[in-house]
Design a protein around this motif. Structure first.
Motif: not given
Length: 682
Positions: A388-415
């Motif tokens: 028998s065992d008990t496992l714990n998982l803690f997590s967090g994330f963040a991402q940013d979607e950047v509109t470089v040129f409206p309706d043309k170019l988007k960049f998304t970065a996160g972790s």
């Protein structure tokens, strides 16, 4: 030289039993279906409004469907990932009786049936009954088992009529979903209670799906609370052995549940839902027996599987650009078999906040906690220490979607940042770029890091497997390794979608994956007892592409061809004593897959759907390539009554699709099957 699936299909028709012209038995039924297909197609005239399903969801509307699996809000055509959506109409028209069958429609997915209840499901390689690089969710609730980091498909399910859509990513989704979202993510999304009002009953049976019944009732409490309750039962016959004899692998399952949606205010939606299941999974396992001359004995078993879950979700909308979701779920599952058994309790808490920061930034961040406690059956062929065992998982994330040129170019970065009890901290960053020069074209690319954290198998299993050697049968005594590390992936992807006109769309995705610290089985000298330990001494690359197109040939006829290519090059590190895993892993995935799906709405409220599939060979499992077809003929007698006849795997009396390897069950083939279904809406 690569032999194309088109060539292979043509050769198969020319050589198999002398072709369809001399077909007998079930193949005559196939010929009749094909003939009916073309007769009805040539006679098709304008279809009445009540019969048009395809034109009510035109191609342009499909491409604009909202996609949420990346924890954002993008349309299907502009999502910077290899993504597919299986709609509720796709599920109905395919005749799929379960989630794996519905996933056959997704290009690049490897969906193979082992027997009546076992499936091998993966994406972009490493397929197995215990595949461990695919994250599966139902309504955002993670359903993978920490025992092996994979999914027991025999207990995952839903009333198929209640599924709104299945969103599938081929490739990593780890930036937002974390560990085990390595080769893909699947999210099965249920319909809202508002969309399932009234009574629905469906029932039927056939030669393999011997009997099934599904019932659902939806209603309201006042004007702002909607609910539904449902129950299902199915009884499936055993699949035959390769020699045609019967084997013990029948499957019975009952499932029930409820779903409630409460519009607490114009800005607050509360969802409560729960499911339970109870089933018997018949199986025959090959287990180690020192008294047998071959050291193996086949043991018939009747696995007891039962469990349930409850989920609560609160969604609060602050504004048009800001939303908060919190979700809490609890799962209880039990499985007791001859080779393995467990009881498991899992609590999962997740919170996510999305908001706009200025005109160019869309931020999403979240926190999560998962606790999973197990109790494994002792003195089984697959034994665990500790039990028998008990496992714990803690997590967090963040991402940013950047509109470089409206309706043309988007960049998304996160972790994603996680802490687990096996290896400590893991960081899984990623970036995605989408260029949309106009509403009909999207070019995207991504780079992601993903990990597959160790499971209870890698850490604590003890199991004996019988291997054939030049000196006779030997016993491989496999043990877990408390120092097992996370498997790692760097994934590079690119894709292009084009919708050149209202009737045609194309979607192409290519990938190059670099894996490190993959699982190996390191053996030590010995005979007939060979000691072995699980380690991280495999590495390698996979690459390939998936292509799909949609042609609206007529308002009443849609054609969808798909093709996928997968290449794998795996290696062992210096000083590794593993001589089998490379050959085994590379030989369990089809290099090529091809399908052609046709959906027709015909006069007199008749629908005809057919899917032709080609799947390449699996050399290490000694499973040959095959071509088969599924077909569904339905008649909507009234707005509330539909009759359907479904044939699956029609071209041969039976064929092999996969073989169990790690915990070996008796080999079985997939038989030709038919069933009839009646659906009433009240």
């Amino acid at each position: 030289m690569i032999k194309t699936p088109i060539t292979t299909v043509a050769q198969w028709f020319r050589t198999k039993n002398g072709g369809l012209a001399t077909a007998r038995g079930g193949q005559k039924a196939v010929l009749a279906v094909v003939t009916l297909f073309f007769v009805l197609a040539t006679q098709a005239q304008e279809v009445t409004k009540t019969n048009i399903d395809i034109s009510e969801l035109p191609l342009e509307q499909l491409l604009k469907m909202d996609v949420t699996i990346l924890k954002g809000h993008e349309t299907l055509s502009q999502t910077p990932a290899a993504i597919s959506i299986v709609t509720s109409d796709d599920i109905r028209r395919s005749g799929a009786m379960n989630i794996p069958e519905a996933l056959r429609q997704v290009p690049g997915m490897e969906v193979a049936r082992v027997d009546a209840s076992e499936w091998a499901v993966s994406a972009r390689g490493f397929n197995d009954v215990f595949a461990n690089k695919l994250l599966v969710l139902q309504d955002g609730r993670t359903v993978y088992s920490p025992v092996f980091s994979g999914v027991f498909w025999d207990v995952q399910g839903a009333m198929m009529e209640d599924i709104d859509r299945i969103e599938v990513i081929r490739g990593p989704g780890s930036t937002v979903w974390g560990a085990n979202a390595v080769n893909g993510v699947i999210n099965v999304i249920s319909k809202s209670a508002k969309d399932t009002q009234g009574l629905l009953v469906s029932a039927g049976g056939g030669n393999i799906d011997q009997a099934f019944v599904n019932a659902r009732y939806g209603g309201q409490f006042g004007s702002n609370v909607s609910y539904r309750v449902y129950g299902t039962y199915m009884d499936q016959d055993s699949f035959p052995r390769p020699n045609g004899q019967e084997v013990n692998n029948a499957w019975q399952m009952g499932r029930w549940g409820a779903h409630l949606d409460w519009d607490a205010s114009p800005r607050d939606l509360v969802t409560l839902q729960g499911d339970g299941y109870l089933g018997a999974v018949h199986q025959s396992f090959n287990v180690f027996d020192p008294t047998s001359p071959t050291l193996v004995r086949e043991v018939p078993d009747r696995m007891s599987v039962l469990g349930g879950n409850v989920l609560g979700r609160w969604t609060h909308t602050f504004s048009d650009t800001s939303e908060l979701k919190t979700q809490l779920s609890y799962d209880r599952t039990e499985r007791h078999a001859v080779v393995f058994g467990e009881k498991r309790d899992t609590v999962d808490l997740d919170a996510q906040h999305s908001f706009a920061l200025g005109e160019r930034n869309a931020l999403t961040w979240g926190l999560g906690y998962r606790l999973s406690s197990d109790e494994m059956d002792k003195n089984k062929p697959a034994d665990f220490t500790p039990a028998s065992d008990t496992l714990n998982l803690f997590s967090g994330f963040a991402q940013d979607e950047v509109t470089v040129f409206p309706d043309k170019l988007k960049f998304t970065a996160g972790s994603k940042i996680e802490h687990n009890d096996f290896t400590g901290w893991d960081v899984e960053p990623g970036g995605r770029l989408a260029w949309t020069p106009d509403e009909r074209n999207t070019l995207w690319a991504s780079v992601s890091r993903a990990v597959r954290t160790p499971s209870r198998v890698e850490e604590a299993v003890q199991i004996n497997e019988v291997e054939s050697t030049p000196f006779g049968p030997a016993v491989l005594q496999v043990s877990g390794n408390r120092h097992f590390q996370s498997e790692k992936l760097m994934a590079y992807e690119t894709g292009y979608r084009i919708h050149p006109c209202d009737k045609i769309s194309f979607d192409l995705a290519a990938f190059y994956n670099v894996y490190d610290d993959l699982r190996s089985i390191e053996v030590a000298p010995g005979f007939p007892l060979i000691p072995a330990v699980l380690a991280n001494k495999l590495y390698g690359d996979t690459y390939g592409f998936e292509a799909t197109a949609t042609f609206a040939v007529q308002p009443w006829w849609r054609l969808i061809p798909t093709y996928s290519l997968l290449k794998e090059e795996l290696h062992t590190r210096n000083h590794s004593t593993d001589t089998t895993s490379v050959r085994q892993d590379e030989g369990q995935d089809p290099q090529q897959q091809f399908s052609l799906r046709s959906a027709m709405d015909l006069p007199r409220n008749i629908s005809l759907d057919a899917t032709l599939r080609y799947v390449d060979e699996l050399p290490s499992l000694r499973v040959g390539s095959y071509v088969t077809m599924d077909a569904r003929l339905s008649w909507r007698a009234t707005k509330r009554l539909e009759l359907a006849l479904v044939g699956q795997d029609l071209f041969e009396p039976r064929h092999a699709e996969f073989r169990a390897s790690f915990v070996e069950s008796a080999a079985a083939d997939v038989p030709r099957s038919f069933y009839a279904k009646v659906t009433w809406h009240f």
